[in-house]
Design an enzyme around this catalytic site. Structure first.
Site, short mmCIF file in Angstrom:
data_model
loop_
_atom_site.label_atom_id
_atom_site.label_comp_id
_atom_site.label_asym_id
_atom_site.label_seq_id
_atom_site.Cartn_x
_atom_site.Cartn_y
_atom_site.Cartn_z
CB SER A 50 -0.85 0.13 1.01
OG SER A 50 -1.12 -1.70 1.95
CG HIS A 66 -1.91 -0.45 -3.67
ND1 HIS A 66 -2.88 0.63 -3.71
CD2 HIS A 66 -2.55 -1.07 -2.98
CE1 HIS A 66 -3.03 1.18 -2.84
NE2 HIS A 66 -2.80 -0.17 -2.16
CD GLU A 97 -3.46 3.83 -6.53
OE1 GLU A 97 -2.68 5.11 -6.21
OE2 GLU A 97 -2.36 2.80 -4.91
CG ASN A 109 -3.41 3.55 0.29
OD1 ASN A 109 -4.89 3.71 0.44
ND2 ASN A 109 -2.62 2.57 0.56
N1 3HC Z 1 -17.54 -9.69 -1.73
C1 3HC Z 1 -18.60 -9.13 -3.06
N2 3HC Z 1 -19.28 -8.58 -2.76
C2 3HC Z 1 -19.26 -7.09 -1.55
C3 3HC Z 1 -18.39 -7.79 -0.89
C4 3HC Z 1 -17.43 -8.22 -0.91
N3 3HC Z 1 -17.03 -8.59 -0.34
N4 3HC Z 1 -18.92 -6.27 -0.27
C5 3HC Z 1 -19.77 -5.94 -0.60
N5 3HC Z 1 -19.85 -6.27 -1.62
C6 3HC Z 1 -21.62 -5.90 -2.88
C7 3HC Z 1 -22.12 -6.33 -1.99
O1 3HC Z 1 -23.09 -7.31 -2.45
C8 3HC Z 1 -23.30 -4.97 -3.03
O2 3HC Z 1 -23.64 -5.29 -4.12
P1 3HC Z 1 -25.10 -3.86 -4.83
O3 3HC Z 1 -24.53 -2.94 -4.88
O4 3HC Z 1 -24.92 -4.71 -5.78
O5 3HC Z 1 -25.76 -4.57 -3.58
C9 3HC Z 1 -22.50 -3.62 -2.26
O6 3HC Z 1 -20.82 -5.16 -2.36
C10 3HC Z 1 -22.25 -3.12 -1.55
O7 3HC Z 1 -22.23 -3.57 -0.33
P2 3HC Z 1 -23.27 -3.44 0.51
O8 3HC Z 1 -24.46 -3.44 -0.10
O9 3HC Z 1 -23.51 -4.58 1.88
O10 3HC Z 1 -22.63 -2.29 1.17
P3 3HC Z 1 -22.13 -0.88 0.93
O11 3HC Z 1 -22.87 0.12 0.05
O12 3HC Z 1 -22.15 -0.13 2.54
O13 3HC Z 1 -21.26 -1.16 0.16
C11 3HC Z 1 -18.44 -1.16 0.28
C12 3HC Z 1 -20.04 -1.94 0.99
C13 3HC Z 1 -18.61 -1.27 -1.28
C14 3HC Z 1 -17.38 -1.42 0.94
C15 3HC Z 1 -18.85 0.27 0.21
O14 3HC Z 1 -19.21 1.53 1.77
C16 3HC Z 1 -17.43 1.06 -0.24
O15 3HC Z 1 -17.31 1.48 -0.92
N6 3HC Z 1 -16.62 1.93 1.21
C17 3HC Z 1 -14.89 2.40 0.98
C18 3HC Z 1 -13.71 1.47 0.60
C19 3HC Z 1 -13.26 2.06 0.30
O16 3HC Z 1 -12.44 3.37 0.40
N7 3HC Z 1 -11.58 1.21 -0.24
C20 3HC Z 1 -10.36 1.72 -0.73
C21 3HC Z 1 -10.12 1.76 0.76
S1 3HC Z 1 -8.18 1.76 0.92
C22 3HC Z 1 -7.43 0.87 -0.01
O17 3HC Z 1 -8.07 -0.52 0.03
C23 3HC Z 1 -5.85 0.52 -0.12
C24 3HC Z 1 -5.88 -0.21 0.75
O18 3HC Z 1 -3.99 -0.46 0.77
C25 3HC Z 1 -5.04 0.02 2.69
#
Ligand code: 3HC
Length: 293
Positions: A121, A142, A154, A192
């Site tokens: 990351s 990434h 990325e 990040n």
């Molecule tokens: N597997 C399969 N499907 C999944 C899933 C998983 N692990 N997690 C979520 N989903 C799907 C759900 O089925 C749902 O599908 P739909 O839109 O067709 O209904 C969709 O994703 C949305 O999920 P939920 O309805 O359960 O929940 P939310 O609407 O709250 O969405 C989320 C969940 C997609 C995680 C959303 O909250 C989000 O985008 N959060 C921010 C995530 C983010 O910022 N990620 C980046 C983090 S930084 C990073 O990763 C870098 C690293 O280096 C630190």
């Protein structure tokens, strides 16, 4: 000549490695998934089953495609099982010593042509590449969490990364159905570099008593249209990973604006690492998450 990737190895069966293995298998790649602890590989398979079932229930994946994807993932109990892989992605803990230890042992087990990538990351791709016997075939790939649903990947080239390696990685990401962006090899790259200082600032906002956990998260969800509040997101990423990234930014860019918030440090020292530890800025041990302070 373009290197075609068909078989992918993944090292690390945590949330990122598991998600990467699943995304690769769903896109048709043969996958070998490794972890130094066998029980983590078993847990990864159960998480993959849950995630694939979620995608089927949302109509995003057909039942048959789900079964085929599942069959494409096979455990790798040692690096020797990666001998046939065209690409191996290291997705272990965000700790440079751990990654160096893995990379120094890995290459002996691979074919000369195999590409090696890291899902780091934040850590320098050039520095990690130098541990391997093939810096020209090494690249940062990434992924974002949760990997099965996040669109972005990325790509980060180290100083020695060859054009062919970059092109192969770009084609690989396209085959996953995801979008790649290119970042130069600077601490924490693009996402990040921007996201983690925001999360760190949210922790300072809590630390200084400006708002409660719920106020801060609601403010950013409803006031800035973020899908998750910054503290909820920190728990989701893992507070240890958040701290490691802030430390890389702080050391690598030598600017006090990246100083990790002491409260983040304290939570990590307490073992309150977020969702995976069932406690972070929220307590996840009950039916619904509740703020821990
Ligand atoms: N597997 C399969 N499907 C999944 C899933 C998983 N692990 N997690 C979520 N989903 C799907 C759900 O089925 C749902 O599908 P739909 O839109 O067709 O209904 C969709 O994703 C949305 O999920 P939920 O309805 O359960 O929940 P939310 O609407 O709250 O969405 C989320 C969940 C997609 C995680 C959303 O909250 C989000 O985008 N959060 C921010 C995530 C983010 O910022 N990620 C980046 C983090 S930084 C990073 O990763 C870098 C690293 O280096 C630190």
């Amino acid at each position: 000549m373009m290197i075609e990737i068909k078989r992918v190895g993944v090292i690390g069966a945590g949330q990122m490695g598991t998600g990467i293995a699943q995304a690769c298998a769903t896109a048709g790649f043969a996958v070998r998934l490794n972890d130094r602890e066998e029980k983590r590989i078993d847990a990864a398979f159960s998480n993959i089953d849950t995630s694939l079932a979620k995608l089927v229930s949302k109509g995003k994946l057909e039942e048959r495609a789900k079964c085929e994807a599942r069959e494409r993932i096979i455990p790798a109990y040692s690096f020797a099982d990666f001998a046939e892989c065209d690409l191996v992605i290291e997705a272990a803990t965000e700790n440079e010593a751990t990654k160096c230890q893995i990379l120094s042992k890995l290459c002996n087990a691979l074919s000369c042509e195999a590409l090696v990538a890291t899902n780091t990351s934040s850590i320098s791709i050039t520095r990690l590449a130098a541990i391997t016997d093939r810096p020209e075939k090494f690249i940062g790939i990434h992924f974002m969490n949760p990997v099965p649903v996040m669109q972005l990947v990325e790509l980060i080239r180290g100083i020695a990364t060859e054009e062919q390696t970059y092109e192969a990685a770009k084609a690989f990401v396209a085959k996953l159905g995801k979008t790649s962006t290119m970042s130069e090899d600077f601490p924490a790259f693009i996402v990040n570099r921007i996201l983690l200082p925001m999360i760190n600032e949210a922790v300072y906002t809590l630390y200084e008593g400006v708002g409660s956990v719920e106020s801060i998260d609601n403010a950013m969800k409803l006031g800035a249209n973020h899908p998750m509040g910054p503290l909820e997101l920190a728990d989701f990423i893992g507070l240890d990973t958040c701290l490691s990234i802030m430390q890389v930014l702080h050391e690598g860019l030598a600017d006090s604006k990246y100083r990790p918030c002491p409260l983040l440090v304290k939570y990590v020292e307490a073992g309150w690492l977020g969702r995976k530890a069932k406690r972070g800025f929220y307590d996840y041990r009950g039916a619904e998450p509740v703020p821990t302070r």
